[in-house]
Design a protein around this motif. Structure first.
Motif, short mmCIF file in Angstrom:
data_model
loop_
_atom_site.label_atom_id
_atom_site.label_comp_id
_atom_site.label_asym_id
_atom_site.label_seq_id
_atom_site.Cartn_x
_atom_site.Cartn_y
_atom_site.Cartn_z
N ALA A 30 -15.89 56.31 -3.89
CA ALA A 30 -15.91 56.31 -5.35
C ALA A 30 -14.73 57.10 -5.92
O ALA A 30 -14.27 56.83 -7.02
CB ALA A 30 -17.22 56.91 -5.85
N LEU A 31 -14.24 58.07 -5.15
CA LEU A 31 -13.11 58.87 -5.62
C LEU A 31 -11.79 58.38 -5.06
O LEU A 31 -10.74 58.82 -5.46
CB LEU A 31 -13.30 60.34 -5.22
N SER A 32 -11.83 57.46 -4.10
CA SER A 32 -10.62 56.98 -3.47
C SER A 32 -10.22 55.64 -4.06
O SER A 32 -11.03 54.74 -4.15
CB SER A 32 -10.86 56.83 -1.96
N ASP A 33 -8.96 55.54 -4.45
CA ASP A 33 -8.49 54.24 -4.90
C ASP A 33 -7.49 53.69 -3.90
O ASP A 33 -6.67 52.86 -4.22
CB ASP A 33 -7.92 54.30 -6.32
N GLN A 34 -7.57 54.16 -2.65
CA GLN A 34 -6.71 53.67 -1.60
C GLN A 34 -7.30 52.42 -0.97
O GLN A 34 -8.52 52.31 -0.82
CB GLN A 34 -6.54 54.73 -0.51
N THR A 35 -6.44 51.51 -0.58
CA THR A 35 -6.88 50.35 0.18
C THR A 35 -6.03 50.27 1.44
O THR A 35 -4.89 50.73 1.46
CB THR A 35 -6.75 49.04 -0.62
N GLY A 36 -6.62 49.68 2.46
CA GLY A 36 -5.91 49.55 3.72
C GLY A 36 -4.72 48.62 3.60
O GLY A 36 -4.80 47.58 2.96
#
Length: 179
Positions: A30-36
């Motif tokens: 929910a706090l991460s806007d990183q994608t692989g």
């Protein structure tokens, strides 16, 4: 405090709280806007091992030294990075390394209280501590996760099914909802 600084502060605060409770130190999805970079899926995220023999490599290729061999199909691991067909994973004890993506499954599983050696956990018939006991589960039992509402998870495994408090599982994030 700027929005970016506030987000970093909250992420750090949650990581410290999670560490105190024995949860993963990775940021909550929910706090991460990183994608692989390879899959386009969120990083970090939990998955499970497809095979009962999975080599954990020092780096993202078969040329890198094998540093560990997982011997438990269904074991939950957390993907923390991606590189082409390789995924950097962490297990419940903090061991990290690289595995081939084809040895991982999106099937959600969780370990029951791996941080509480010798302390069993109660599985309930309904999502309430006032409900009847469905089973008593030992630490490190693998449970298949059917759903989670942020506080309780509906799980099943070999000879058991019911509800367990989400805080007693490693393989789901605090407050994560799974349908």
């Amino acid at each position: 405090m700027g929005a970016v600084r506030a987000k970093r502060f909250l992420t750090g605060l949650m990581a410290l709280s999670a560490a105190a409770l024995g949860w993963s130190l990775a940021a909550s999805p929910a706090l991460s806007d990183q994608t692989g970079s390879a899959s386009g899926l969120p990083v970090p995220r939990y998955v499970s091992l497809k095979s009962d023999r999975v080599n954990l490599h020092e780096g993202p290729s078969k040329d890198h030294r094998t540093i560990w061999v997982f011997l438990r199909a269904g074991l939950p691991v957390e993907i923390t990075a991606e590189f082409e067909i390789w995924r950097k994973v962490r297990d419940s004890e903090g061991t990290e390394g690289w595995v081939l993506h084809s040895l991982l499954s999106g099937r959600r599983t969780a370990l029951v209280t791996p941080w509480k050696k010798g302390v069993d956990s109660t599985l309930y018939d309904k999502p309430s501590t006032q409900s009847a006991t469905a089973a008593i589960l030992q630490p490190n039992v693998i449970a298949n996760v059917r759903s989670c509402d942020g506080a309780w998870c509906r799980v099943w495994g070999d000879g058991f099914k019911g509800y367990i408090q989400q805080s007693n599982l490693w393989g789901v994030y605090p407050n994560e909802k799974i349908e």
